[in-house]
Design a protein around this motif. Structure first.
Motif, PDB file in Angstrom:
ATOM      1  N   ALA A 289       1.030 -16.820  37.198  1.00 28.67           N
ATOM      2  CA  ALA A 289       0.510 -17.683  38.329  1.00 28.67           C
ATOM      3  C   ALA A 289      -0.030 -16.743  39.140  1.00 28.67           C
ATOM      4  CB  ALA A 289       1.749 -18.386  38.865  1.00 28.67           C
ATOM      5  N   LEU A 290       0.477 -15.404  39.390  1.00 28.40           N
ATOM      6  CA  LEU A 290      -0.273 -14.620  40.243  1.00 28.40           C
ATOM      7  C   LEU A 290      -1.678 -14.287  40.139  1.00 28.40           C
ATOM      8  CD1 LEU A 290      -0.102 -12.516  42.618  1.00 28.40           C
ATOM      9  CD2 LEU A 290       0.831 -10.795  41.044  1.00 28.40           C
ATOM     10  N   LEU A 291      -1.941 -13.849  38.618  1.00 34.49           N
ATOM     11  CA  LEU A 291      -3.344 -13.878  38.236  1.00 34.49           C
ATOM     12  C   LEU A 291      -4.195 -15.018  38.628  1.00 34.49           C
ATOM     13  CD1 LEU A 291      -5.691 -12.333  36.535  1.00 34.49           C
ATOM     14  CD2 LEU A 291      -4.677 -13.538  34.505  1.00 34.49           C
ATOM     15  N   CYS A 292      -3.748 -16.223  38.259  1.00 31.37           N
ATOM     16  CA  CYS A 292      -4.680 -17.315  38.580  1.00 31.37           C
ATOM     17  C   CYS A 292      -4.775 -17.748  39.812  1.00 31.37           C
ATOM     18  CB  CYS A 292      -4.078 -18.625  37.585  1.00 31.37           C
ATOM     19  SG  CYS A 292      -4.205 -18.429  35.892  1.00 31.37           S
ATOM     20  N   ALA A 293      -3.599 -17.545  40.875  1.00 28.12           N
ATOM     21  CA  ALA A 293      -3.971 -17.943  41.978  1.00 28.12           C
ATOM     22  C   ALA A 293      -4.628 -16.974  42.768  1.00 28.12           C
ATOM     23  CB  ALA A 293      -2.264 -17.934  42.715  1.00 28.12           C
TER      24      ALA A 293
END
Length: 499
Positions: A289-293
């Motif tokens: 989620a960190l990458l995409c956010a």
């Protein structure tokens, strides 16, 4: 033995499982999104007239390589890679509307496929397929998949760079994987410098992985330094031209950070629906989620901050490369919320219906010319219908909407008219705009008929050109016919005393 980082799961560990799976199972995450995006981007491909920027593409790519390079010394250096690629493409396949827009169609289809593959890695196969399908349904994907500009290629290269950084982290000891990542990221910069802000998201992933494998920090640093060394000269050169090209872009206020997203998605309802689904994402690993956010949000924040200097770069088209990130989060949210195939299919259909009005709008005749619609094709048809040998032409060049290029593109290629007030063509001076005759009276050569093509539909067509040109024409010619078309007026001038 290197301990596997939480993101991504090393592909080597699951290779034997993948090998045992049927081919259809392994190709699923990319095949259907690719076909869907290809179909949606191809539908109505010729429905919209070429935009001003597309006409610039047509003008530049039809010059020879030396002329293109000379032009880039004066203007548009940051788009030079795209122009050179399109120059080769047009040399092979011609410059029809389909031919010029087809590379963008293919690039968007490729971006959908890679989005699905990234989703498969981060959130699972089902979420990956959903992410690719959601990406295809975003109206902006079809809109800029039908644009003869670099935006679709930028999205493709950003998604590919993101996939390659994940693959490099699968096996950090492989110099070839780091080289592939660096090369692709350099390609992103050569196509559009603003899109390099995706490095912020990549840095989040690299930092998370560094805690598990300390060698990652210097290997990734070397890769990013190589990219910086390659793109810095272009960035400095582009910066020297930025005032000329972006002087009109306003500095964003604080509300722009939220109001720009409906423009990025080309749909207010679609934007709201995807962001709502993204908030439902429940990834198996926080780093996913960190990458995409970070990919979805941080580039816009960085560009917003930079745009408060002497030049603003805050345009929605410059942030289109964040769309795959939103699709990935939305796919993950949908996969986590709905487990029934029927319910999932129903929600996708609802999303398609919700964005259908925007999809239709993307294919309207003047959508690419918004906010100033100009019917180049109708004007060209009027001229071609009543053209006679020896006719000349005068174009309204008081604005920057490339009215002359638009008419010339849609005229039959064998129909040639002397451009009365043209002193030097853009090609001759290695620029995008022509130089006009300094003394209009001296540029008239006794032509019996002159086509006057002006922007706007005012009562007096002479108001569409500068006063000196208008004065020279008024004393010698009268309007025999004046016909308005959308955004333009086509006037036939005949010499005084000629019946």
């Amino acid at each position: 033995m290197v301990i596997a980082a939480p993101l991504p799961q090393p592909r080597e560990e699951i290779q034997s499982t993948e090998t045992a799976q049927p081919t259809r199972r392994r190709t699923g995450p990319w095949w259907w999104p690719c076909v869907l995006t290809l179909g949606l981007s191809s539908y109505g491909l010729t429905g919209s007239l070429l935009s001003r920027d597309e006409l610039v593409t047509w003008d530049v790519v039809n010059r020879d390589t030396g002329q293109i390079l000379a032009t880039l010394q004066n203007v548009d250096a940051v788009h030079g890679t795209y122009y050179l690629l399109m120059h080769m493409w047009v040399s092979l396949f011609g410059d029809s509307v389909i031919s010029m827009r087809l590379p963008s169609v293919l690039a968007m289809a490729g971006a959908a496929s890679i989005t699905s593959l990234i989703g498969d890695r981060l959130f699972g196969r089902r979420a990956g397929i959903l992410a690719g399908i959601i990406f295809a349904l975003v109206p902006a994907v079809a809109r800029y998949g039908q644009e003869a500009r670099s935006y679709a290629l930028v999205i493709l290269m950003v998604t590919l760079a993101t996939l390659l950084v994940l693959r490099a982290l699968d096996n950090p000891r492989s110099p070839w994987r780091w080289a592939a990542y660096a090369l692709t990221l350099t390609g992103v910069g050569f196509l559009h410098l603003v899109a390099l802000s995706v490095v912020l998201a990549h840095a989040c992933v690299l930092a998370a992985h560094t805690r598990q494998n300390r060698s990652v920090w210097w290997k990734s640093a070397l890769a990013l330094l190589a990219v910086a060394a390659c793109v810095t000269p272009l960035a400095l050169f582009g910066r020297s031209q930025a005032h000329r090209q972006l002087y009109w872009v306003p500095k964003p206020d604080v509300w722009a950070l939220s109001t720009i997203w409906p423009e990025v998605f080309a749909s207010g309802l679609g934007c709201g629906a995807l962001i709502a689904l993204a908030c439902l994402a429940r990834p198996p690993r926080k780093s996913s989620a960190l990458l995409c956010a970070a990919w979805a949000v941080l580039p816009s924040v960085l560009v917003w901050l930079v745009s408060h200097g002497d030049i603003s770069y805050f345009r929605h088209v410059y942030l289109l490369f964040t769309l795959p990130a939103w699709a990935l989060l939305a796919g993950a949210g949908l996969a986590a919320t709905l487990h029934s195939r029927k319910a999932t299919a129903a929600l996708l259909v609802a999303l398609a219906v919700l964005t259908l009005p925007d999809q239709k709008r993307m294919r309207e005749p003047f959508e690419h010319n918004a906010p100033v619609p100009l019917d180049y094709a109708a004007a060209a048809d009027l001229v071609a219908k009543d053209h006679q040998p020896g006719d000349a032409v005068v174009y309204d060049r008081q604005d920057t909407w490339k009215l002359d290029s638009g008419i010339q593109y849609y005229l039959p290629r064998d129909l040639k008219m002397r451009d009365v007030f043209l002193a030097k063509t853009p090609t001759a001076i290695n620029d995008l705009y022509a130089v006009q005759c300094a003394v209009p009276d001296l540029c008239l050569r006794g032509e019996q008929r002159i086509w006057l093509l002006t922007q706007g539909v005012g009562a007096d067509p002479f108001d569409g050109i500068n006063s000196e040109q208008a004065s020279a024409l008024r004393t010698r010619y009268r309007a025999a016919m004046s016909t308005p078309v959308t955004g333009m007026t086509v006037t036939l001038l005949v010499r005084q005393g000629k019946s």
